[in-house]
Structure formats: C-alpha cells, structure tokens
Design an enzyme around this catalytic site. Structure first.
Site, mmCIF file in Angstrom:
data_model
loop_
_atom_site.group_PDB
_atom_site.id
_atom_site.type_symbol
_atom_site.label_atom_id
_atom_site.label_comp_id
_atom_site.label_asym_id
_atom_site.label_seq_id
_atom_site.Cartn_x
_atom_site.Cartn_y
_atom_site.Cartn_z
ATOM 1 C CD GLU A 1 78.096 40.110 21.835
ATOM 2 O OE1 GLU A 1 77.323 40.729 21.022
ATOM 3 O OE2 GLU A 1 78.537 39.147 22.067
ATOM 4 N NE ARG B 1 73.971 50.516 13.360
ATOM 5 C CZ ARG B 1 74.179 49.337 14.379
ATOM 6 N NH1 ARG B 1 73.373 48.882 14.992
ATOM 7 N NH2 ARG B 1 75.475 49.169 14.742
ATOM 8 C CE LYS C 1 80.404 46.024 19.555
ATOM 9 N NZ LYS C 1 79.743 45.369 20.645
HETATM 10 P P1 ATP Z 1 77.986 46.790 15.904
HETATM 11 O O1 ATP Z 1 76.917 46.450 14.969
HETATM 12 O O2 ATP Z 1 78.542 48.038 15.462
HETATM 13 O O3 ATP Z 1 79.196 45.670 15.893
HETATM 14 P P2 ATP Z 1 76.622 46.358 18.108
HETATM 15 O O4 ATP Z 1 75.258 46.667 17.876
HETATM 16 O O5 ATP Z 1 76.658 44.919 17.707
HETATM 17 O O6 ATP Z 1 77.574 47.184 17.281
HETATM 18 P P3 ATP Z 1 76.555 46.562 20.957
HETATM 19 O O7 ATP Z 1 77.503 46.339 21.616
HETATM 20 O O8 ATP Z 1 75.647 45.217 20.880
HETATM 21 O O9 ATP Z 1 77.182 46.758 19.440
HETATM 22 O O10 ATP Z 1 75.766 47.831 21.199
HETATM 23 C C1 ATP Z 1 75.478 48.538 22.403
HETATM 24 C C2 ATP Z 1 74.431 49.536 21.954
HETATM 25 O O11 ATP Z 1 74.813 50.556 21.318
HETATM 26 C C3 ATP Z 1 73.100 48.919 21.511
HETATM 27 O O12 ATP Z 1 71.949 49.393 22.308
HETATM 28 C C4 ATP Z 1 73.291 49.401 20.458
HETATM 29 O O13 ATP Z 1 71.921 49.486 19.594
HETATM 30 C C5 ATP Z 1 74.045 50.621 20.341
HETATM 31 N N1 ATP Z 1 74.609 51.000 19.092
HETATM 32 C C6 ATP Z 1 75.620 50.242 18.296
HETATM 33 N N2 ATP Z 1 75.798 50.607 17.210
HETATM 34 C C7 ATP Z 1 75.208 52.181 17.155
HETATM 35 C C8 ATP Z 1 75.314 53.195 16.391
HETATM 36 N N3 ATP Z 1 75.987 53.059 15.074
HETATM 37 N N4 ATP Z 1 74.519 54.117 16.366
HETATM 38 C C9 ATP Z 1 73.806 54.172 17.699
HETATM 39 N N5 ATP Z 1 73.670 53.301 18.626
HETATM 40 C C10 ATP Z 1 74.392 52.213 18.375
HETATM 41 MG MG MG Z 2 74.935 43.716 19.105
#
Ligand code: ATP
Ligand code: MG
Length: 581
Positions: free
Chosen positions: A41, A284, A294
């Site tokens: 995102e 994760r 984020k």
């Molecule tokens: P955050 O929770 O850190 O704000 P998010 O999951 O909202 O991150 P996205 O932009 O939605 O961020 O993530 C894009 C992809 O990266 C998704 O498929 C998510 O599952 C993966 N992802 C995010 N954080 C991690 C992590 N700590 N380890 C592995 N994969 C991750």
């Molecule tokens: Mg997300």
C-alpha cells in the site's frame, strides 16, 4: 560496487513450505506458470519486513521461471501518496528485482464495481444503512453470533438502485456501505457480512475524483490477484482469518466465467489469463531493537525524532541503504531467516552479521581516524615524504593496491594511546612500542600536553623495522592505524547505533511506549581524518576503515572535497557484551 549483483546468488533449492507447494503445483500440472505479486500500500516507505516479502515473491517466481508483478494496493486514497509510489519502485529495483508488470489496484476499479453489481444481482451483496457504530453492535463477538442487519433483505432492484447511486456520489461519507451477504452467525467474524465498499468523497492519485466509493482490501485484493493471473498470493499470517473471505469472493464472482465482462474494462496490454489464486500465509519478519509498523515509523519522522524516512537509523529500505546496507546483505538475511508459519523475533545481530559477511570479502580497506591525536616521529627528516603501497584487501589481490602517503607527522586514534595504561592495554604508552601499520615500530618518547589534554606524541621509529627490512618481523603486541597529517582529508564521520535501547520497543508493559525506549546516543557525529583514497569515493561507495568498521560515503552529503561517511556497522558485535557501542 555493482548493486544489482547480489553476492548471495539465490540458492536453487530452498526448502520452505511455500516453495514446496509451488513445486508441487507445477509438477502436478495445476499451473503451467507461476505468477506472484508484491502488493504494497503506498502509504509509507518500505521497511526491512517488506524486503522479506519482496525476496519471497520475486524469489519464488524467479526460481521457477515465473513472473512477479509489483502492484500498488491503492484503495485507501486518504493515506496514499505518489512520493511513496516512487520510493517503493526505487527500493524494489535497488534490491535487485525486476517486476514483470507494474499494476495498481485502481486499474481495476471498474472490474470491482461490475463484480459488485454481479454479487448484488445474485443476492450475495446488499446496501446497508447501519452506521459504523451500529455495524459493530450487530457484529457479535468471538463467542456470540451477530445479528442480521435490518437492511439485509432489500430486494435486488433496490440494492442495485442504491449502489448505483452510491457510485454516482449521491450520499455522504459513511451513510451506507455495500456488504457481502454471507453469514452473521459464522464462527469467523470476517464472514459476518463484511463491508466490501464504502463511501469516501476523496480524490485518488490515479483516478482523481472519478470514484466516490472505494472497495475494501479483502474484496479488492483477491479480485486483483485473479485478474492478474496470480497463482500463489503470498501474504503474512494476520491474513489467515481472511482467507475464507478471499475464497468466498473468488468463488462467487467467478471472473473466469465472466471474462467478457471485465476484459474490456482493462486497458490495452492487461490481458493476462485469469486465475483462481491461492492465498498462502507466512510469518512476518520482526527484528529486535526496532519497530516495523509504518504508522510508528511515520510518527518518528513527523515528530522529528529522526531526520527523515531515510535516516540511517531507520529500518526502512531507504534508511538501511543510506546506512550502507547492501541488497546482498538483505537478501542474505531473507535466506537466513527463511519462510515458516512460526512468529519469531530475529536478533538485530543477525542483520549486522549479514552486512559484515557481505562486505568483508569485497569492501576495500582504508585508513581513517575518528578522534585524532598528533604523532610526530622525531628521528626522521621533517621534510620526508614517502608513498607506500598498500593492498586494498588482505585476502583478495584482485582488489588491487593504492598509494598511501607517509610523513613524520601523522594522526592516530586518541584511544590508541594511554598515559596510564590499564591492564591488558597493548597499544601505545609512554616509553612503550607499537607497530604503525605498514610502516614499522615506533616508541613513545615524550607526551606534549596542554593542561590535561594531549597535544602530540613524540616518537622515534626503529629504522630496522621498516616494511621489507630484515627487522620488520620483530614482534610487538599492538598494531595501530594512522593517516598522514599532511595529506589526510578532514571528514565528517557519523557513528550510528541502534535506534532503540531495548530488544522489544513495541512492548507496552509498565505504560511505556516505543518512544520511551529511544536510544539517546543513537548517533554521534565527529570530525576526523581519512586518507585521500577514501575521500575520493563516490557517494554510496563502501569501505572498511581498518579497525573502525564498515562505512559508506553518504548518498546525499558526501563530496570528495568534503567527505561524509556513515558507519554501517562495527567490525564486531559490541552489543553481545550487553552495552551500547
Ligand atoms: P505495516 O504493518 O508495517 O504498516 P503493511 O503490512 O501494512 O505494513 P503493506 O504495504 O500492506 O504493509 O505490505 C505489503 C506486503 O508486505 C504485504 O503482503 C505484507 O504482508 C508484507 N509485509 C509487511 N510487513 C511485513 C513483515 N514485517 N514481514 C514480512 N512481510 C511483510
Ligand atoms: Mg497493509
């Protein structure tokens, strides 16, 4: 250094459960081609957790001759920004991956909309007038079933009319939602008639003001996957409970059967065969001494607790890059951590081990002094000027040699001298001897002081111990580095440390928050001296300053005439002893 060539070429037979599923699906003929996607995102910068997901998605595709898309999951325009889009593209390239296609969930807004009309037509979705609060009250709990919305049994005709008017912008934000009609008594709360559309009169970075309604993540994601022909939709464990909804949407919308409906809605070139994607979850990446969400990283930036998203202490890819981390080190980390369904915390030291390992074999060695004190060799002609030849790497002759200026006036590290030595101190002391790296053995004859402060160390050099002479192998306990005072270039050296003082800054025990755990000494900026060969570096060139650690010429601020180096990591793990470096 060539960034695109990761030193850790992908290991051909990684054995995690996801790769096994993919191999099985190819072997059984379930899929002829593997297609994955990385779906960020664009609401912030990528962090090292995303690197794990990138390495997995691009890795699985690449290892199997498949393709991986970069897809911006841009269905929540209020929080999204083009700045993030550009940074994310840059990060994926920097990590060394090429996406097959660049897509946006917003490319499919019309597909989502038509699919919703189909659900309504089939009696599988309805327009609900409950407020957000009421929806919560009707939803039930983990132990109690929910109650049906009073709007659940609207006729198809009324639902179609209302939804089309939602789309036309007739209703204010929050007035209505479109909900999937599934099961208010389901044991899985995500199936209790989840909202699939909401009203938001906000402009979108790609579609402008064309849409006053926006689809919800669970609804948009699975359709995007299907339209792109994704075979394996890899995501983190928090989506496990959403998988039944993912599958419900795929089953009830059945894009494959209605290709003629959505195909014309996509632009030219978007004609991948539709798939029935399978969602698979993995754990994760969490790293100690850091925060990864984020939202929290954004707060650190907005409140000025760090200098920006690319502050070298940040776990963002831009921050790690500026700190001197290599793509190879991050890929090595992903390999080391592996893929599983077990949630765990990876020690920060593992990350540091990866960058040391990557740089040890290829970073040229240089000399620099962080906290300089003058050393004068009194038994040499003050006008002496020599050019010594130093190997750039102790083990790899292919990295060549360089000229190092030597004269009787040098800078050495202040902490390499102790007037009153502690037990076990093997460097320079009054009347004692030490080897100057590549020069010979000097003896400290006299200490010049101004009050308590040491101004200069006057030494004599034993001429028989000069490199190449028979006495050169005479043993002394310590060897220290130096730079020639006449030629050394003044440099700004930024010495970074961990941003947080505790292994789990997210732990809110005792009413503390992650902000209470910030390390007040996470950066120390000093003025030192570096040899001319180091100063000449291009921005982002890396080197090992001997005995000090691995450094990178700062991407933004370094210039050969005004060098700025960031310390990436020390040579050893100083935290293992329990105290900040
Ligand atoms: P955050 O929770 O850190 O704000 P998010 O999951 O909202 O991150 P996205 O932009 O939605 O961020 O993530 C894009 C992809 O990266 C998704 O498929 C998510 O599952 C993966 N992802 C995010 N954080 C991690 C992590 N700590 N380890 C592995 N994969 C991750
Ligand atoms: Mg997300």
């Amino acid at each position: 250094m060539n960034e695109a060539v990761a030193t850790t070429a992908s290991v051909p037979d990684k054995q995690d459960f996801i790769r096994q599923i993919v191999r099985d699906d190819l072997a059984s003929g379930k899929h002829a081609v593997v297609r994955t996607r990385f779906p960020p995102e664009p609401n912030g910068y990528l962090h090292i957790g995303h690197a794990k997901s990138i390495c997995l998605n691009f890795g699985v595709a690449g290892e199997n001759g498949g393709l991986c898309n970069l897809r911006f999951d841009d269905t929540n325009p209020a929080k999204e920004d083009l700045e993030y889009v550009e940074a994310i593209k840059d990060d994926v390239h920097w990590l060394g991956f090429e996406y097959a296609e660049l897509r946006h969930a917003s490319d499919y807004f019309e597909v989502f909309y038509r699919s919703a009309l189909k659900l309504i037509g089939d009696g599988k979705a309805y327009v609900c007038d409950l407020s957000a609060d009421e929806v919560r009250q009707y939803r039930g709990t983990l132990t109690e079933p929910g109650r049906n919305s009073p709007w659940r049994d609207r006729s198809v005709a009324e639902n179609l009319d209302l939804f089309q008017r939602m789309r036309a912008g007739e209703f204010p934000d929050g007035a209505r939602t479109l909900r999937a009609r599934i099961d208010m008594a389901s044991g899985n709360i995500n199936l209790r008639d989840p909202a699939i559309y909401r009203i938001r009169h906000v402009s979108h970075q790609n579609t402008g003001n064309a849409w006053p309604i926006y689809p919800m993540y669970d609804y948009a994601h699975c359709i995007s996957d299907a339209v792109e022909g994704i075979t394996h939709s890899l995501c983190t464990l928090e989506f496990e409970d959403h998988r039944p909804l993912y599958d419900w949407c795929i089953d009830h919308i059945d894009l494959a059967a209605h290709r003629e409906l959505w195909q014309p809605l996509l632009g030219a070139g978007l004609d991948t065969p539709v798939s029935r994607p399978r969602q698979i979850e993995f754990s994760r990446l969490n790293i100690s001494y850091t925060v990864m969400s984020k939202r929290k990283l954004m707060a650190l930036v907005q409140d000025g607790l760090v200098s920006g998203w690319d502050d070298p202490r940040m776990p963002t890819l831009q921050g790690l890059r500026r700190r001197g981390y290599t793509p190879g080190a991050l890929r090595l980390l992903a390999d080391r951590v592996g893929i599983s369904k077990q949630n765990s915390m990876t020690d920060f030291a593992v990350l540091e081990g990866c960058i040391r390992e990557d740089l040890d074999s290829r970073a040229p060695r240089r000399m620099g002094v962080v906290d300089p004190v003058r050393l004068v060799i009194d038994n040499l002609d003050p006008a002496l000027a020599e050019t010594l030849v130093f190997a750039n790497h102790p083990k790899d002759p292919s990295l060549g040699t360089r000229a190092v200026h030597f004269s009787p006036e040098l800078w050495i590290e202040r902490e390499d001298f102790m007037e009153v030595p502690v037990k076990g101190f093997h460097r320079l002391v009054p009347g004692g001897e030490v080897r100057l790296r590549g020069v010979g053995i000097v003896k400290c004859e006299r200490v010049d002081k101004d009050g308590e402060r040491i101004i200069a160390l006057h030494c004599t050099l034993d001429p028989a111990t000069r490199a190449g002479l028979p006495g050169a192998d005479r043993k002394v306990k310590g060897t220290i580095h130096w730079v020639c005072a006449r030629h050394a270039v003044p440099a700004e050296l930024r010495l970074y440390d961990r941003l947080f003082m505790v292994p789990d800054p997210d732990d809110e025990d005792g009413g503390k928050t992650y902000r209470d755990h910030l390390n007040p000494e996470s950066v120390r900026v000093v003025r030192g001296y570096v040899e001319p060969a180091a100063a000449a570096a291009a921005p982002e060139d890396r080197c090992q300053f001997e005995r000090l650690g691995y450094f990178v010429a700062d991407r933004r601020d370094h210039a050969p005439t005004a060098p700025v180096f960031n310390r990436t990591v020390g040579l050893r793990d100083s935290w293992a002893r329990g105290a900040p470096a």
